[in-house]
Design a protein around this motif. Structure first.
Motif, PDB file in Angstrom:
ATOM      1  N   TYR A   1       0.847  -1.194   0.000  1.00 20.47           N
ATOM      2  CA  TYR A   1       0.000   0.000   0.000  1.00 20.47           C
ATOM      3  C   TYR A   1       0.884   1.246   0.000  1.00 20.47           C
ATOM      4  CZ  TYR A   1      -3.696  -3.249   1.357  1.00 20.47           C
ATOM      5  OH  TYR A   1      -4.569  -4.294   1.392  1.00 20.47           O
ATOM      6  N   GLU A   2       0.397   2.289  -0.676  1.00 18.67           N
ATOM      7  CA  GLU A   2       1.162   3.531  -0.762  1.00 18.67           C
ATOM      8  C   GLU A   2       1.374   4.182   0.603  1.00 18.67           C
ATOM      9  OE1 GLU A   2       0.464   5.710  -5.005  1.00 18.67           O
ATOM     10  OE2 GLU A   2      -1.101   5.932  -3.500  1.00 18.67           O
ATOM     11  N   ASP A   3       0.348   4.147   1.439  1.00 17.18           N
ATOM     12  CA  ASP A   3       0.386   4.890   2.693  1.00 17.18           C
ATOM     13  C   ASP A   3       0.318   3.957   3.901  1.00 17.18           C
ATOM     14  OD1 ASP A   3       0.391   7.372   1.277  1.00 17.18           O
ATOM     15  OD2 ASP A   3      -1.777   7.160   0.980  1.00 17.18           O
TER      16      ASP A   3
ATOM     17  N   CYS B   1       5.746   3.066  -0.851  1.00 15.66           N
ATOM     18  CA  CYS B   1       5.054   1.983  -0.147  1.00 15.66           C
ATOM     19  C   CYS B   1       5.338   2.144   1.341  1.00 15.66           C
ATOM     20  CB  CYS B   1       5.550   0.620  -0.644  1.00 15.66           C
ATOM     21  SG  CYS B   1       4.974  -0.750   0.376  1.00 15.66           S
ATOM     22  N   HIS B   2       4.276   2.306   2.133  1.00 15.16           N
ATOM     23  CA  HIS B   2       4.453   2.534   3.570  1.00 15.16           C
ATOM     24  C   HIS B   2       3.772   1.495   4.456  1.00 15.16           C
ATOM     25  CE1 HIS B   2       6.671   6.298   3.356  1.00 15.16           C
ATOM     26  NE2 HIS B   2       5.885   6.652   2.365  1.00 15.16           N
ATOM     27  N   SER B   3       3.045   0.550   3.851  1.00 17.48           N
ATOM     28  CA  SER B   3       2.470  -0.544   4.643  1.00 17.48           C
ATOM     29  C   SER B   3       2.242  -1.735   3.724  1.00 17.48           C
ATOM     30  CB  SER B   3       1.158  -0.121   5.320  1.00 17.48           C
ATOM     31  OG  SER B   3       0.201   0.316   4.380  1.00 17.48           O
ATOM     32  N   CYS B   4       2.107  -2.905   4.323  1.00 10.52           N
ATOM     33  CA  CYS B   4       1.838  -4.090   3.511  1.00 10.52           C
ATOM     34  C   CYS B   4       1.159  -5.163   4.345  1.00 10.52           C
ATOM     35  CB  CYS B   4       3.108  -4.625   2.858  1.00 10.52           C
ATOM     36  SG  CYS B   4       4.342  -5.221   3.993  1.00 10.52           S
TER      37      CYS B   4
ATOM     38  N   GLY C   1      13.024   0.482  11.337  1.00 14.09           N
ATOM     39  CA  GLY C   1      13.997   1.557  11.383  1.00 14.09           C
ATOM     40  C   GLY C   1      14.545   1.940  10.024  1.00 14.09           C
ATOM     41  N   TRP C   2      13.758   1.688   8.987  1.00 13.18           N
ATOM     42  CA  TRP C   2      14.190   2.033   7.631  1.00 13.18           C
ATOM     43  C   TRP C   2      13.883   3.493   7.329  1.00 13.18           C
ATOM     44  CZ3 TRP C   2      12.727  -2.224   3.511  1.00 13.18           C
ATOM     45  CH2 TRP C   2      13.476  -3.384   3.773  1.00 13.18           C
ATOM     46  N   SER C   3      14.721   4.096   6.493  1.00 14.17           N
ATOM     47  CA  SER C   3      14.430   5.446   6.015  1.00 14.17           C
ATOM     48  C   SER C   3      13.907   5.398   4.582  1.00 14.17           C
ATOM     49  CB  SER C   3      15.692   6.310   6.078  1.00 14.17           C
ATOM     50  OG  SER C   3      16.733   5.708   5.319  1.00 14.17           O
ATOM     51  N   ASP C   4      14.032   4.256   3.911  1.00 16.62           N
ATOM     52  CA  ASP C   4      13.562   4.114   2.530  1.00 16.62           C
ATOM     53  C   ASP C   4      12.451   3.078   2.459  1.00 16.62           C
ATOM     54  OD1 ASP C   4      15.393   5.929   1.321  1.00 16.62           O
ATOM     55  OD2 ASP C   4      16.959   4.418   1.522  1.00 16.62           O
ATOM     56  N   CYS C   5      11.614   3.217   1.435  1.00 15.50           N
ATOM     57  CA  CYS C   5      10.507   2.290   1.219  1.00 15.50           C
ATOM     58  C   CYS C   5      11.009   0.969   0.634  1.00 15.50           C
ATOM     59  CB  CYS C   5       9.505   2.889   0.229  1.00 15.50           C
ATOM     60  SG  CYS C   5       8.699   4.389   0.788  1.00 15.50           S
TER      61      CYS C   5
END
Length: 198
Positions: free
Chosen positions: A29-31, A55-58, A93-97
């Protein structure tokens, strides 16, 4: 809007009927909190940017997946099994998607891996057939720089007791972790990806 990935059958020849019936499915998901556009994936995806810009959730509906923060299965990796990940970037703790993902096929059989102290299968060698929570405690081995996976699918971790960054290992020869982009990491524990995880 929904996007479905094209099936990648390059690994199909090596799968049993049981494996084919146990295909994984992950939805990105995008958000956060499963909002925005989504993309359903049931195979490997080398570059998610083709389908979504972020992508900010899955949600993993079935199977197990390895996700990566760079395209082509590079960069930081994280293991996802069935469940919901409403805000995985904070959790990991990621800064990238997520930028790519690999489906881990279900495997039922024996597990066997040889780990080596040095690159190109040099130095001390140990053959492993089960989980090891500390290379140092069990083998008096302070570093692991190459390995040969004969059977099964494994996760290797940079810290003892299955902590820290991880790397997915499928059957094959891994002559140099440094050449694979993991020169700054020391792998200190490993565990099998078991069929019960599915």
């Amino acid at each position: 809007m929904q996007y479905k990935s094209r099936s990648n059958n390059s690994s199909g020849a090596n799968m049993s009927n049981t494996d084919m019936n146990m295909r994984g499915k992950i939805i990105f998901y995008e958000d956060r909190n499963f909002q925005g556009r989504h993309y359903e994936c049931m195979s490997d995806c080398a570059d998610m940017f083709s389908y979504m810009s972020r992508c900010h959730s899955c949600r993993v509906e079935s199977g197990c997946f390895m996700v990566y923060d760079r395209p082509n299965y590079m960069g930081n990796q994280y293991f996802f099994r069935r469940g919901e990940y409403a805000d995985y970037m904070s959790m990991m703790g990621w800064s990238d998607c997520i930028r790519s993902c690999r489906m881990i096929p279900m495997y039922r059989g024996s597990y066997r891996m040889r780990i080596y102290e040095r690159e190109n299968f040099g130095g001390m060698m140990h053959e492993c057939m089960d989980d090891c929570d500390s290379f140092m405690d069990r083998y008096r081995m302070s570093n692991c720089m190459s390995c040969h996976v004969m059977d099964g699918h494994w996760l290797m971790y940079e810290q003892p007791h299955y902590r820290g960054r991880m790397m997915y290992m499928r059957p094959g020869e891994y002559r140099s972790f440094r050449d694979m982009g993991y020169g700054g990491m020391r792998f200190m524990s490993m565990r099998r990806i078991m069929d019960s995880w599915y």
